[in-house]
Design an enzyme around this catalytic site. Structure first.
Site, PDB file in Angstrom:
ATOM      1  N   ARG A  74      11.385  -1.934  10.969  1.00 42.13           N
ATOM      2  CA  ARG A  74      10.337  -1.468  11.874  1.00 42.13           C
ATOM      3  C   ARG A  74      10.276  -2.353  13.108  1.00 42.13           C
ATOM      4  O   ARG A  74      10.412  -3.568  13.007  1.00 42.13           O
ATOM      5  CB  ARG A  74       8.984  -1.499  11.147  1.00 42.13           C
ATOM      6  N   LYS A  96       0.837  -1.217   0.000  1.00 42.21           N
ATOM      7  CA  LYS A  96       0.000   0.000   0.000  1.00 42.21           C
ATOM      8  C   LYS A  96       0.867   1.262   0.000  1.00 42.21           C
ATOM      9  O   LYS A  96       0.616   2.180  -0.758  1.00 42.21           O
ATOM     10  CB  LYS A  96      -0.882   0.064   1.263  1.00 42.21           C
ATOM     11  N   ARG A 142      -0.468  -8.629  13.528  1.00 42.42           N
ATOM     12  CA  ARG A 142      -0.969  -7.590  12.607  1.00 42.42           C
ATOM     13  C   ARG A 142      -1.809  -8.227  11.502  1.00 42.42           C
ATOM     14  O   ARG A 142      -2.827  -7.670  11.101  1.00 42.42           O
ATOM     15  CB  ARG A 142       0.208  -6.810  12.012  1.00 42.42           C
ATOM     16  N   ARG A 149      -9.228   1.443   8.750  1.00 41.84           N
ATOM     17  CA  ARG A 149      -8.930   0.040   9.034  1.00 41.84           C
ATOM     18  C   ARG A 149     -10.093  -0.631   9.755  1.00 41.84           C
ATOM     19  O   ARG A 149     -10.023  -1.824  10.059  1.00 41.84           O
ATOM     20  CB  ARG A 149      -7.688  -0.055   9.906  1.00 41.84           C
ATOM     21  N   ARG A 151      11.904  -7.096   5.642  1.00 41.71           N
ATOM     22  CA  ARG A 151      11.697  -5.719   5.178  1.00 41.71           C
ATOM     23  C   ARG A 151      12.628  -4.709   5.857  1.00 41.71           C
ATOM     24  O   ARG A 151      12.790  -4.718   7.072  1.00 41.71           O
ATOM     25  CB  ARG A 151      10.240  -5.344   5.443  1.00 41.71           C
TER      26      ARG A 151
HETATM   27  P1  AMP Z   1       1.135   0.602   9.221  1.00 39.07           P
HETATM   28  O1  AMP Z   1       2.359   1.418   9.014  1.00 39.07           O
HETATM   29  O2  AMP Z   1      -0.014   1.087   8.361  1.00 39.07           O
HETATM   30  O3  AMP Z   1       1.369  -0.871   9.104  1.00 39.07           O
HETATM   31  O4  AMP Z   1       0.659   0.867  10.725  1.00 39.07           O
HETATM   32  C1  AMP Z   1       1.492   0.541  11.831  1.00 39.07           C
HETATM   33  C2  AMP Z   1       0.670   0.481  13.098  1.00 39.07           C
HETATM   34  O5  AMP Z   1       0.070   1.776  13.333  1.00 39.07           O
HETATM   35  C3  AMP Z   1      -0.515  -0.483  13.060  1.00 39.07           C
HETATM   36  O6  AMP Z   1      -0.130  -1.813  13.394  1.00 39.07           O
HETATM   37  C4  AMP Z   1      -1.424   0.133  14.117  1.00 39.07           C
HETATM   38  O7  AMP Z   1      -0.967  -0.130  15.431  1.00 39.07           O
HETATM   39  C5  AMP Z   1      -1.248   1.623  13.859  1.00 39.07           C
HETATM   40  N1  AMP Z   1      -2.208   2.117  12.837  1.00 39.07           N
HETATM   41  C6  AMP Z   1      -1.924   2.616  11.608  1.00 39.07           C
HETATM   42  N2  AMP Z   1      -3.042   2.965  10.976  1.00 39.07           N
HETATM   43  C7  AMP Z   1      -4.075   2.701  11.801  1.00 39.07           C
HETATM   44  C8  AMP Z   1      -5.487   2.823  11.703  1.00 39.07           C
HETATM   45  N3  AMP Z   1      -6.079   3.307  10.594  1.00 39.07           N
HETATM   46  N4  AMP Z   1      -6.226   2.444  12.778  1.00 39.07           N
HETATM   47  C9  AMP Z   1      -5.661   1.984  13.906  1.00 39.07           C
HETATM   48  N5  AMP Z   1      -4.337   1.799  14.050  1.00 39.07           N
HETATM   49  C10 AMP Z   1      -3.542   2.157  13.009  1.00 39.07           C
END
Ligand code: AMP
Length: 220
Positions: free
Chosen positions: A160, A13, A171, A88, A127
């Protein structure tokens, strides 16, 4: 134009949202990046969200919606943006519809980047990400030319803290449980565009552009 990019962690994404936002001259709102910035700054919000992120679970809707809504108020989002990693949950999707409706706008399309679970586990495991420009690399499939250094900007690469085996599994579980209902949400609204996320990066970008039935424009 307002677009949502949907897909599991590791589906690409962020990579695609960066490419398509450039091609279409749209702002790019990545909720995960907003949270990581807050954590890095040591902001109050960062302290609240870090524990959720480290566990691989979702930050509560109220906090997330507030953060995205503030970002959406910034001038670069006026004519449109790509939401990457948001919404989400169904509650977030409804809140987003309301935020846009109050601006006389709406989500035009939700792009679903589809990748099988086995492939996601492989991708997330190795990654590495550039700390400066966020370009992702993979130890095996797309390593940088110089270890630890970004090919594009020379920035330092990092892993990360939530890309550990245990957190990755959590996740993905959270994604399948809480985020996949959004596919039906946008399908019912006739807005879902599904692309094959197993193709190469440029091919996926082409599928997205043709799925949106748009021609790419020169970046601003
Ligand atoms: P990502 O970089 O999109 O994988 O997000 C990393 C982490 O940020 C996720 O595992 C969640 O803990 C938090 N996070 C990111 N976007 C959201 C969202 N839309 N709703 C809730 N938590 C989020």
């Amino acid at each position: 134009m307002f677009l949502v990019f949907l897909g599991a962690p590791g589906a690409g994404k962020g990579t695609q949202a960066a490419i398509i936002s450039q091609k279409l001259g749209l702002a790019h709102i990545a909720s995960g990046d907003l949270f990581r910035e807050a954590v890095a700054k040591g902001a109050e919000l960062g302290k609240t969200v870090k524990a959720y992120m480290d566990k691989g679970v979702l930050v509560p809707d109220k906090v997330t919606i507030q953060l995205v809504s503030e970002r959406l108020n910034e001038p670069d989002c006026k004519s449109g943006c790509i939401f990457d990693g948001f919404p989400r949950t169904i509650e977030q999707a409804k809140a987003l519809d309301e935020m846009l409706a109050s601006r006389n706008a709406a989500i035009d399309k939700a792009v679903y980047i589809k990748v099988p679970q086995k492939e996601l586990l492989k991708r997330l495991g190795g990654r590495w990400i550039c700390r400066v420009c966020q370009t992702p690399y993979h130890e095996i499939t797309s390593p940088p030319k110089v270890p630890g250094k970004c090919d594009k900007c020379g920035g330092k690469l990092y892993q990360r803290s939530d890309d550990t085996e245990e957190t990755i599994k959590e996740r993905l579980r959270v994604y399948f449980e809480q985020t996949t209902p959004l596919l039906d949400y946008y399908k019912a609204a006739d807005k879902l565009v599904t692309v094959n996320g197993e193709l190469g990066i440029e091919e996926v970008a082409e599928e997205i552009i043709s799925g949106l039935r748009l021609k790419s424009v020169e970046p601003k």
